[in-house]
Design an enzyme around this catalytic site. Structure first.
Site, PDB file in Angstrom:
ATOM      1  N   LYS A  41     -34.934  -6.983   3.759  1.00 59.18           N
ATOM      2  CA  LYS A  41     -35.154  -8.374   3.355  1.00 59.18           C
ATOM      3  C   LYS A  41     -34.083  -9.254   3.988  1.00 59.18           C
ATOM      4  O   LYS A  41     -32.929  -8.848   4.158  1.00 59.18           O
ATOM      5  CB  LYS A  41     -35.110  -8.491   1.824  1.00 59.18           C
ATOM      6  N   CYS A  69     -39.801 -18.526   7.952  1.00 68.81           N
ATOM      7  CA  CYS A  69     -40.111 -18.659   6.525  1.00 68.81           C
ATOM      8  C   CYS A  69     -40.631 -20.069   6.270  1.00 68.81           C
ATOM      9  O   CYS A  69     -39.947 -21.051   6.581  1.00 68.81           O
ATOM     10  CB  CYS A  69     -38.856 -18.389   5.699  1.00 68.81           C
ATOM     11  N   LYS A 105     -38.839 -13.744  14.896  1.00 72.49           N
ATOM     12  CA  LYS A 105     -40.038 -13.761  14.056  1.00 72.49           C
ATOM     13  C   LYS A 105     -40.651 -15.152  14.056  1.00 72.49           C
ATOM     14  O   LYS A 105     -40.016 -16.134  13.658  1.00 72.49           O
ATOM     15  CB  LYS A 105     -39.697 -13.321  12.636  1.00 72.49           C
TER      16      LYS A 105
END
Length: 460
Positions: free
Chosen positions: A126, A224, A262
């Site tokens: 995480k 995110c 990402k």
């Protein structure tokens, strides 16, 4: 005195022995002929697994059953080796392409250890940052979309929304657990997911500290969709190519292990940030992170979900429903990499709605090296990797693929533009017309060939 050699029992026994001798002689002749006509497949050896290859060779020899009432039977078979799921990505060797995606399944030592024990190819922890004290999660923080009427408790779960932030555990604790995992699983791949504010010194410090634990690679969370955009974190960087280029420059000047960027799907053209990340020194990209969403409104209470003290906030959408969107994004990135970076081997890690081996095969067919799973683990548990591996092997056996590389990117060639689709279809129609039997119009009838022209249009 009775001649015992002439007794009925002795005569019968001699007859039986003669019959058996003739029978065996005949069958041995047939057996020799059969053996001469058999084709044997040579067994190739390699240095990687000589013991296994020897076992294959030993079992590949033709075998023969014993005699029976129907005579001798001859069998010749070669044992088919199991497909090889192992992959090598940016120098990292994994037993299979299945990777725990950054999120709750990689939130602490206990669950990451469980992932390695179950057989996952790699684990991405995480996301961590320098100051976990700024991270405060709420509960509930998930909402599900189920097939059928919205809000149905009986339908299959097809979508999942979360408003969860990055790790709220102290960085020191996470670093200690990274180090412990690498000591216990030195041959397994552990990847740190990191995210920081727009601060070069902070990024450099975070990279240095995670690398000291022995992690194998770093995934940068530029994607995110919720949380702290005001601090220029997550998708706030991934959606701004100029900012992304600058931050990637800081990161790649400091990192000594492979770096994956990402990508966020919450952008018009995902190839733009992916191109910037690779051009700025990243060894690979991961795609996609979750899609900005509002899961739904409770029609009884009129409040949005997930509901926290009567209120909510947009979150990240994942699960089966995002899989087609993820396929399109991964396809676009893969085509861009092939056309613009074909002189170097950049990796692509695919994410989005993977719950079956078939889902994974689709991503690999589009060019993915690895396939990440996060929501799927939250729904089905860590044992899901066994199902994924078995189903992917079944797919490979069906198509006679022996390794992942045999089919990685094989379907990319079949994507083109709409204009090209129109051209291809028009050409195909013209070809079918050219070979079509029979007359096209009444004006084509002739007197001389009337009978043959009639026959050309008869269907039986």
């Amino acid at each position: 005195m009775v001649d015992s050699s002439k007794s009925p029992r002795i005569l019968q026994l001699r007859f039986d022995l003669f019959f058996i001798h003739s029978f065996i002689t005949q069958r041995l002749t047939l057996f020799s002929s059969s053996m001469a006509s058999l084709n044997f497949t040579p067994v190739r050896y390699n240095n990687r697994n000589s013991a296994a290859d020897f076992a294959v060779a030993r079992h590949a020899r033709p075998s023969m059953t014993g005699p029976s009432r129907v005579g001798f039977k001859v069998f010749a078979s070669v044992s088919q080796a199991e497909p090889d799921l192992s992959v090598s990505v940016n120098g990292l060797k994994m037993p299979n392409p299945f990777v725990i995606g950054s999120g709750p399944p990689g939130t602490n030592y206990t669950v990451m250890k469980r992932a390695f024990d179950e057989g996952w190819g790699a684990v991405i922890a995480k996301t961590v940052s320098l100051d976990a004290a700024k991270v405060i999660n709420v509960t509930p923080r998930y909402a599900r979309l189920q097939a059928g009427a919205n809000g149905s408790a009986k339908g299959q779960i097809i979508g999942w929304e979360n408003i969860e932030l990055i790790s709220d555990r102290p960085l020191e604790t996470m670093l200690k657990e990274f180090k412990q995992l690498k000591e216990e699983y030195p041959d397994r791949i552990l990847i740190a997911s990191i995210m920081e504010e727009y601060d070069k010194a902070a990024w450099e410090e975070l990279i240095d500290r995670v690398e000291q634990t022995g992690i194998d690679a770093i995934e940068i969370n530029f994607s995110c969709p919720h949380g702290m955009p005001e601090r220029k974190m997550g998708a706030a960087v991934g959606q701004d190519c100029a900012l992304l280029d600058e931050v990637c420059g800081w990161i790649n000047a400091k990192a000594t292990v492979p770096v994956w960027a990402k990508m966020t799907p919450n952008i018009t053209d995902i190839t733009m940030p992916a191109r910037v990340a690779l051009s700025s020194g990243c060894e690979g990209v991961s795609a996609i992170n979750t899609i900005m969403s509002v899961m739904g409104i409770n029609l009884d209470t009129l409040r949005p979900e997930p509901c926290v003290e009567g209120y909510s906030t947009p979150g990240g959408y994942s699960g089966k429903a995002v899989h087609p969107i993820a396929l399109a994004k991964v396809m676009s990135i893969a085509k861009m990499i092939n056309s613009e970076f074909n002189d170097k081997e950049y990796s692509l890690s695919a994410i989005g709605g993977v719950e079956t081996g078939g889902d994974a095969a689709e991503f690999i067919l589009l060019g993915a090296y690895t396939v990440q799973v996060c929501t799927g683990v939250m729904m089905h548990g860590y044992g899901l990797v066994k199902k994924l591996s078995a189903q992917l092997k079944d797919f490979m056996k069906k198509h006679d693929f022996s390794s992942i590389e045999d089919f990685r990117g094989a379907s990319l060639q079949y994507f083109t533009t709409h204009t090209d689709l129109v051209r291809r279809q028009q050409e195909a129609i013209q070809e079918r017309k050219a070979v079509k039997k029979g007359l096209q119009s009444d004006k084509d009838w002739t007197g001389d060939g009337f009978v043959k022209e009639t026959e050309s249009m008869v269907s039986n």
